[in-house]
Design a protein around this motif. Sequence first.
Motif, PDB file in Angstrom:
ATOM      1  N   PHE A  62       7.750  -8.608   2.915  1.00 60.31           N
ATOM      2  CA  PHE A  62       6.610  -9.382   3.386  1.00 60.31           C
ATOM      3  C   PHE A  62       6.045  -8.645   4.586  1.00 60.31           C
ATOM      4  N   ALA A  63       4.744  -8.456   4.581  1.00 52.06           N
ATOM      5  CA  ALA A  63       4.082  -7.739   5.669  1.00 52.06           C
ATOM      6  C   ALA A  63       3.374  -8.749   6.559  1.00 52.06           C
ATOM      7  N   VAL A 111       1.975   0.341  -1.149  1.00 50.67           N
ATOM      8  CA  VAL A 111       1.580  -0.459  -2.313  1.00 50.67           C
ATOM      9  C   VAL A 111       1.301   0.459  -3.498  1.00 50.67           C
ATOM     10  N   THR A 112       1.162  -0.175  -4.663  1.00 53.23           N
ATOM     11  CA  THR A 112       0.722   0.532  -5.850  1.00 53.23           C
ATOM     12  C   THR A 112      -0.333  -0.301  -6.559  1.00 53.23           C
ATOM     13  N   HIS A 113      -1.268   0.391  -7.233  1.00 54.06           N
ATOM     14  CA  HIS A 113      -2.374  -0.292  -7.899  1.00 54.06           C
ATOM     15  C   HIS A 113      -2.862   0.558  -9.055  1.00 54.06           C
ATOM     16  N   CYS A 114      -3.212  -0.093 -10.154  1.00 53.78           N
ATOM     17  CA  CYS A 114      -3.923   0.567 -11.241  1.00 53.78           C
ATOM     18  C   CYS A 114      -5.045  -0.365 -11.670  1.00 53.78           C
ATOM     19  N   TRP A 131      -5.821  -6.244  -6.385  1.00 58.51           N
ATOM     20  CA  TRP A 131      -4.412  -6.621  -6.287  1.00 58.51           C
ATOM     21  C   TRP A 131      -3.553  -5.376  -6.128  1.00 58.51           C
ATOM     22  N   PHE A 132      -2.511  -5.520  -5.340  1.00 61.33           N
ATOM     23  CA  PHE A 132      -1.526  -4.456  -5.172  1.00 61.33           C
ATOM     24  C   PHE A 132      -0.128  -5.050  -5.359  1.00 61.33           C
ATOM     25  N   HIS A 133       0.778  -4.217  -5.856  1.00 62.82           N
ATOM     26  CA  HIS A 133       2.201  -4.538  -5.802  1.00 62.82           C
ATOM     27  C   HIS A 133       2.790  -3.820  -4.600  1.00 62.82           C
ATOM     28  N   MET A 134       3.559  -4.522  -3.807  1.00 61.86           N
ATOM     29  CA  MET A 134       4.146  -3.953  -2.601  1.00 61.86           C
ATOM     30  C   MET A 134       5.360  -3.130  -3.005  1.00 61.86           C
ATOM     31  N   GLU A 148       3.228  -9.449  -4.351  1.00 59.30           N
ATOM     32  CA  GLU A 148       1.867  -9.040  -4.646  1.00 59.30           C
ATOM     33  C   GLU A 148       0.978  -9.266  -3.423  1.00 59.30           C
ATOM     34  N   LEU A 149       0.053  -8.347  -3.234  1.00 60.21           N
ATOM     35  CA  LEU A 149      -0.881  -8.380  -2.107  1.00 60.21           C
ATOM     36  C   LEU A 149      -2.294  -8.360  -2.669  1.00 60.21           C
TER      37      LEU A 149
END
Length: 305
Positions: free
Chosen positions: A42-43, A51-54, A73-76, A176-177
């Motif tokens: 948690f940030a 993060v990662t995003h596609c 959306w990003f996955h942390m 998720e962010l």
Amino acid sequence: NGAVACHASSSRHPPNALYFGDGAIQHQQTALWVHQPGDLPFAPSGSSVEVTHCAYSGARGGDDVRPSRSPMWFHMMPGSGITVEVGRTLLASPQTFGHARSKHMHAALVSGDFRSFHRLLRNLTEAEEDAAEVRCWREARPQRRGCFPALLAYDSVQFPGWRRRCFPAPGCSSSELVMLAWGLEVQFVTEQLDHVRCGSAPHALRRCTPTDAPVRQQGPSCLRAARRLPALLAVKRGNRCSLPVPLEPGTFGDRFERRADAEAARLRRALGDAVAAVEADHALNPILRPDGSFFVPASPQPQLI
């Protein structure tokens, strides 16, 4: 061989094993994932997180991702090489809002329904909604979030430990962010380079460039290389994983991969002669040396994991 899990039925693999994210188009499909049980990140407000995003558009988890409305959306994911600042962030956890309410908040943001998200955030009924805010939502273009003052207090929303379909069975969790102030889910990271940072956190972060390795992996290659990278296909064959099926012209997958092709072409035009490394696919692109020069690798002889 056999070191990589491929199917949702692979429930006997140990912690820290490697997995392919075959069933999740919105993840980097060229990456191997490490399953690590433990506390989920948690940030807090004002901090940064990897993060990662596609880019993605379509049905996801029963909800529609709408190209012109769904936020980014990003996955942390620690170690991804892409860092974002969360700004003023809202923790939309079941502990804070209850399981049912946080689930509905998640669904509202997936589809870019800021009106429903705002109502759930304030725990209002439809009768209690402000008529002026609803009218603004129906008429405003394109920044509908601006209709709701309560949402302007946040730059991002975090859903900690959100359960999704992945490996090992029956699923796993990732935090998720969601960025409220910039970006759309249909965009690649390469379209939001002003907002992401590369380098070592926290003191050596810098603005990302299209030729940074993490950007190449999370740019259009997050879709394209999954079908075109010989080394990736060889690893899947060696571990008896399913291979990408041919795309039928005109289908959703074909249209979205063409979207990735268009973004790759835009990057090539923007870079001029430096066609290098706008993708992770070595079969299509040279590699950027530290001194700024380029070389084209020979076709690799992949070694199976």
